[in-house]
Design a protein around this motif. Sequence first.
Motif, PDB file in Angstrom:
ATOM      1  N   SER A 128       3.950   8.971 -18.700  1.00  0.00           N
ATOM      2  CA  SER A 128       4.712   8.889 -19.322  1.00  0.00           C
ATOM      3  C   SER A 128       5.797   8.993 -17.829  1.00  0.00           C
ATOM      4  CB  SER A 128       5.297  10.423 -20.149  1.00  0.00           C
ATOM      5  OG  SER A 128       4.675  10.967 -21.016  1.00  0.00           O
ATOM      6  N   PHE A 129       5.563   8.947 -16.925  1.00  0.00           N
ATOM      7  CA  PHE A 129       6.556   8.232 -15.609  1.00  0.00           C
ATOM      8  C   PHE A 129       6.537   7.560 -15.157  1.00  0.00           C
ATOM      9  CE2 PHE A 129       5.901  13.360 -15.128  1.00  0.00           C
ATOM     10  CZ  PHE A 129       7.041  13.438 -14.446  1.00  0.00           C
ATOM     11  N   VAL A 130       7.272   6.345 -15.116  1.00  0.00           N
ATOM     12  CA  VAL A 130       8.513   5.223 -14.612  1.00  0.00           C
ATOM     13  C   VAL A 130       8.328   6.117 -13.681  1.00  0.00           C
ATOM     14  CG1 VAL A 130       9.637   3.215 -15.205  1.00  0.00           C
ATOM     15  CG2 VAL A 130       9.012   4.331 -16.954  1.00  0.00           C
ATOM     16  N   VAL A 131       8.009   4.681 -11.866  1.00  0.00           N
ATOM     17  CA  VAL A 131       8.560   4.768 -10.827  1.00  0.00           C
ATOM     18  C   VAL A 131       9.223   3.681 -10.630  1.00  0.00           C
ATOM     19  CG1 VAL A 131       7.895   5.316  -8.603  1.00  0.00           C
ATOM     20  CG2 VAL A 131       6.641   6.733 -10.569  1.00  0.00           C
ATOM     21  N   LEU A 132      10.339   3.845 -10.610  1.00  0.00           N
ATOM     22  CA  LEU A 132      10.788   2.568  -9.878  1.00  0.00           C
ATOM     23  C   LEU A 132      11.708   2.374  -8.101  1.00  0.00           C
ATOM     24  CD1 LEU A 132      13.914   2.626 -12.723  1.00  0.00           C
ATOM     25  CD2 LEU A 132      11.807   1.126 -12.074  1.00  0.00           C
ATOM     26  N   ILE A 172       4.230   5.447  -5.602  1.00  0.00           N
ATOM     27  CA  ILE A 172       4.092   5.806  -6.997  1.00  0.00           C
ATOM     28  C   ILE A 172       2.987   6.680  -7.508  1.00  0.00           C
ATOM     29  CG2 ILE A 172       3.520   4.824  -8.578  1.00  0.00           C
ATOM     30  CD1 ILE A 172       4.514   1.762  -7.256  1.00  0.00           C
ATOM     31  N   LYS A 173       1.895   7.235  -6.695  1.00  0.00           N
ATOM     32  CA  LYS A 173       0.935   7.567  -7.226  1.00  0.00           C
ATOM     33  C   LYS A 173       1.608   8.978  -6.771  1.00  0.00           C
ATOM     34  CE  LYS A 173      -3.843   9.316  -5.914  1.00  0.00           C
ATOM     35  NZ  LYS A 173      -4.646   8.325  -5.208  1.00  0.00           N
ATOM     36  N   ASN A 174       2.023   9.611  -5.900  1.00  0.00           N
ATOM     37  CA  ASN A 174       2.074  10.758  -4.965  1.00  0.00           C
ATOM     38  C   ASN A 174       3.450  10.974  -5.788  1.00  0.00           C
ATOM     39  OD1 ASN A 174      -0.128  11.088  -4.127  1.00  0.00           O
ATOM     40  ND2 ASN A 174       0.376   9.801  -2.312  1.00  0.00           N
ATOM     41  N   LEU A 175       3.906  10.288  -6.879  1.00  0.00           N
ATOM     42  CA  LEU A 175       5.514  10.970  -6.875  1.00  0.00           C
ATOM     43  C   LEU A 175       4.885  11.301  -8.537  1.00  0.00           C
ATOM     44  CD1 LEU A 175       8.409   8.113  -5.487  1.00  0.00           C
ATOM     45  CD2 LEU A 175       7.850  11.183  -4.698  1.00  0.00           C
ATOM     46  N   THR A 176       4.458  10.142  -9.370  1.00  0.00           N
ATOM     47  CA  THR A 176       4.246  10.238 -10.264  1.00  0.00           C
ATOM     48  C   THR A 176       3.354  12.005 -10.343  1.00  0.00           C
ATOM     49  OG1 THR A 176       4.232   8.254 -11.159  1.00  0.00           O
ATOM     50  CG2 THR A 176       2.699   9.851 -12.027  1.00  0.00           C
ATOM     51  N   LYS A 177       2.171  11.865  -9.580  1.00  0.00           N
ATOM     52  CA  LYS A 177       1.302  13.257  -9.300  1.00  0.00           C
ATOM     53  C   LYS A 177       2.029  14.758  -9.524  1.00  0.00           C
ATOM     54  CE  LYS A 177      -2.697  15.352  -7.379  1.00  0.00           C
ATOM     55  NZ  LYS A 177      -2.136  16.676  -6.676  1.00  0.00           N
ATOM     56  N   ILE A 178       2.824  14.358  -8.298  1.00  0.00           N
ATOM     57  CA  ILE A 178       3.700  16.326  -8.148  1.00  0.00           C
ATOM     58  C   ILE A 178       4.909  16.162  -9.668  1.00  0.00           C
ATOM     59  CG2 ILE A 178       5.854  17.134  -6.375  1.00  0.00           C
ATOM     60  CD1 ILE A 178       4.062  15.174  -4.268  1.00  0.00           C
ATOM     61  N   GLU A 199       0.911  -1.634  -0.183  1.00  0.00           N
ATOM     62  CA  GLU A 199      -0.202  -0.004   0.295  1.00  0.00           C
ATOM     63  C   GLU A 199       0.795   1.315   0.099  1.00  0.00           C
ATOM     64  OE1 GLU A 199      -3.010   0.107   3.284  1.00  0.00           O
ATOM     65  OE2 GLU A 199      -3.696  -1.632   2.500  1.00  0.00           O
ATOM     66  N   LYS A 200       2.515   1.434   0.774  1.00  0.00           N
ATOM     67  CA  LYS A 200       2.411   2.866   0.729  1.00  0.00           C
ATOM     68  C   LYS A 200       3.328   2.660  -0.480  1.00  0.00           C
ATOM     69  CE  LYS A 200       2.192   3.638   5.107  1.00  0.00           C
ATOM     70  NZ  LYS A 200       1.687   5.341   4.956  1.00  0.00           N
TER      71      LYS A 200
END
Length: 72
Positions: free
Chosen positions: A37-41, A20-26, A14-15
């Motif tokens: 377009s964003f990829v989060v690792l 992923i959601k918040n980093l991408t949004k910001i 969940e964290k």
Amino acid sequence: MPVISLEIAPVGTEKKEELIKNLTKIASEITNISESSFVVLIKEYPLDAIGVGGIPLTDVFAQRAKNQDNSQ
């Protein structure tokens, strides 16, 4: 394709989803690049593989727990 890379101690699913959601949004808001377009690792390290001030996090957390027990 922008990539956001985060290295952290283990966290629950969940964290990770929240990160992923918040980093991408910001990042999207700041850069004006589409969220799609964003990829989060996320790379997780065990606590004994992370050191702060020359001390493994396992020892840091153990000391904090001991201090909390003594203060109660």
